[in-house]
Design an enzyme around this catalytic site. Structure first.
Site, PDB file in Angstrom:
ATOM      1  N   ASP A 158     -12.797   7.394  22.808  1.00 25.70           N
ATOM      2  CA  ASP A 158     -12.572   8.065  24.083  1.00 25.70           C
ATOM      3  C   ASP A 158     -11.993   9.452  23.795  1.00 25.70           C
ATOM      4  O   ASP A 158     -11.282   9.665  22.827  1.00 25.70           O
ATOM      5  CB  ASP A 158     -11.647   7.257  24.984  1.00 25.70           C
ATOM      6  CG  ASP A 158     -10.230   7.251  24.480  1.00 25.70           C
ATOM      7  OD1 ASP A 158     -10.057   7.148  23.250  1.00 25.70           O
ATOM      8  OD2 ASP A 158      -9.304   7.363  25.295  1.00 25.70           O
ATOM      9  N   CYS A 197       7.267 -16.455  -2.401  1.00 31.62           N
ATOM     10  CA  CYS A 197       8.129 -16.995  -1.337  1.00 31.62           C
ATOM     11  C   CYS A 197       7.338 -17.148  -0.041  1.00 31.62           C
ATOM     12  O   CYS A 197       7.460 -18.149   0.665  1.00 31.62           O
ATOM     13  CB  CYS A 197       9.331 -16.079  -1.108  1.00 31.62           C
ATOM     14  SG  CYS A 197      10.452 -15.949  -2.508  1.00 31.62           S
ATOM     15  N   CYS A 249       9.552 -12.429  -2.448  1.00 25.08           N
ATOM     16  CA  CYS A 249       8.299 -12.067  -3.107  1.00 25.08           C
ATOM     17  C   CYS A 249       7.149 -12.786  -2.415  1.00 25.08           C
ATOM     18  O   CYS A 249       7.350 -13.606  -1.526  1.00 25.08           O
ATOM     19  CB  CYS A 249       8.337 -12.410  -4.596  1.00 25.08           C
ATOM     20  SG  CYS A 249       8.475 -14.188  -4.911  1.00 25.08           S
TER      21      CYS A 249
END
Length: 507
Positions: free
Chosen positions: A421, A15, A12
């Site tokens: 581009d 952690c 999680c």
């Protein structure tokens, strides 16, 4: 020194915050950023002040493991993922196989005291299945780095010990005239469903990083090495700088190097974004992961492993995913204090029920404590932002757009002008014939001859001509076909000789 390592044991966002906090507490570590979706950590440290062994030891004390290998190879990464998934899946199966009977006994046979012992015994395999979550949860809690696993470990262990003590006291006759409350089924079912959630979470993380895995899939696994007597097929890991490799037409260039033999057109769109292949000849540089379209090449290897340009792109994408946007840093700060706050609230709930409940019922107090510990989970708060960022950066990398960091991605919402581009970005990425200019009108017979000749070529412009003028080529015989690299082609159709190529070739 800046390096990225693989971390195991995180489940999680708390952690992730814990790993960062532990590493930053070490002298010599200047910065640490965890990528929870990739299960990696980027560390900026001074090797003369802190060693890798010291960092590993600091994390292992609270249940995390640090690994140097990043699994840049797609096959290794998939194999590692399948192994983790297999282990987790086995634990999920074991947990549910024993948790369901405990639930049935508790719901439908709760008045049968002779089944209490069976509930306690059947819950033990479920606790074993969640052992890799329970033990690290307590270790991190003791070390002051509590996580979601700490909440689950506290709640389920408390439920089991409380239930076991109630069963023993009832057996000893110390609860005469009082009801007995067991929570074996709660501990078992919660562990089973948390493990199931972790299993699906791992699968979701894999899908999140699918775009990055596609980049990793550009890496070649086996190559043809040129030997003194004959060529040999070897694993790419055994190739060294200076080795000569043969690259057949239609295959990927395995590593960065220089052409020593052969001419060809190479599709470098994964590097430059330009859809048109580039003509390459001896002395030119080539990049690993690009596609050799036509001729056979021999290249001299100049870079291997993590030093190649493709490995660098993968590394940059991972580091960008590990960076944190301002909103993510805010979520991490909230999640880091969420678990301790939940534990305090759970204890206050227990005390409040003991004090203010007219019956001072310890069972109701325990229900409140247990509910707060288990139901509260900071994962949704902390996982939403990093998951969204990882998906966005992965998709952009797949399309050839590299984001420097998460903050840049977030600031894109404030842009009022974008410079792009043209080739391969605002266009389709493949050449198309828009119009035809000719000194004399081209009849259908001439067009059929041109299409028949160009159908033998792999050049993108040749494909565009064929697609522009589809024709039946079964009855058209093309003779004396000759290809001149970088120039054009010539062939005879009927009694007519055709030259197709650039201006220099035609002259």
């Amino acid at each position: 020194m800046q390096r990225t390592f693989r971390v195991e044991g995180m489940s999680c966002t708390a952690c992730a915050a814990s790993v960062e906090s532990i590493l930053l507490s070490l002298k010599g570590v200047a910065a640490a950023r965890v990528n929870l979706n990739e299960a990696t950590v980027w560390i900026d440290y001074k090797p003369d002040q802190v060693t890798l062994a010291e960092m590993k030891e600091a994390l292992e004390k609270v249940g995390y493991s640090l690994h140097e290998d990043l699994l840049l190879n797609l096959e290794e990464e998939e194999q590692h993922f399948r192994l983790l998934q297999s282990r987790l899946r086995n634990r999920v199966v074991i947990a549910f196989v024993f948790a369901v009977p405990v639930f049935v006994l508790s719901m439908f046979f709760h008045h049968r005291h002779e089944w209490y012992l069976w509930q306690a015994v059947l819950t033990l395999p479920v606790l074993w299945a969640g052992w890799n979550m329970i033990v690290p949860g307590f270790r991190r809690l003791i070390a002051g780095h509590s996580t979601m696993d700490s909440l689950v470990a506290l709640g389920t262990t408390a439920a089991y010990i409380f239930s076991l003590s109630q069963m023993v006291l009832a057996k000893m006759g110390m609860l005469a005239g009082r009801g007995i409350h067991l929570y074996f089924e709660s501990a078992a079912i919660i562990i089973a469903f948390v493990l199931l959630g972790k299993y699906f979470e791992e699968r979701a993380r894999r899908n999140t990083n699918r775009s990055l895995k596609q980049l990793m899939g550009l890496q070649v696994k086996r190559v043809i090495r040129v030997g003194l007597m004959q060529d040999e097929e070897v694993d790419i890991q055994s190739v060294r700088v200076g080795d000569l490799l043969r690259v057949p037409p239609g295959s990927k260039v395995p590593l960065d190097g220089c052409i020593t033999e052969g001419t060809t057109y190479i599709d470098e769109s994964m590097i430059t974004g330009e859809s048109m292949p580039v003509f390459r000849q001896p002395g030119d540089k080539v990049v690993g992961g690009t596609l050799n379209q036509s001729g056979s090449l021999v290249i001299r290897v100049e870079k291997t492993g993590a030093d190649t340009l493709l490995a660098g792109i993968i590394r940059q994408v991972r580091e960008a995913q590990a960076s944190k946007a301002p909103v993510q840093r805010l979520a991490d700060r909230i999640a880091s204090v969420f678990v301790p706050v939940v534990i305090v609230i759970a204890l206050l709930s227990f005390i409040a029920w003991i004090i203010f409940d007219p019956d001072h019922n310890i069972y109701r107090a325990f229900n409140a404590l247990f509910a707060v510990l288990v139901i509260s989970c900071p994962c949704a708060l902390g996982l939403a932002t990093p998951t969204a960022i990882a998906v966005a950066m992965g998709q952009l990398a797949q399309k050839g757009i590299l984001i420097k960091n998460a903050e840049s991605l977030e600031r894109m919402t404030q842009l009022d002008a974008i410079a792009i581009d043209k080739t391969g970005t605002l266009t389709r990425g493949t050449p198309q014939v828009n119009s035809v200019f000719s000194l004399t009108p081209l009849d259908s017979q001439t067009w059929q001859a041109i299409v028949a000749i160009e159908s033998r070529s792999e050049h993108p412009l040749a494909r565009a001509i064929v697609a522009c003028k589809p024709s039946r080529l079964v009855d058209i015989a093309v003779e004396d076909y000759q290809y001149t690299a970088g120039m054009g082609v010539s062939a005879t159709v009927g009694n007519q000789r055709y030259l197709i190529g650039n201006e220099l070739y035609i002259r």
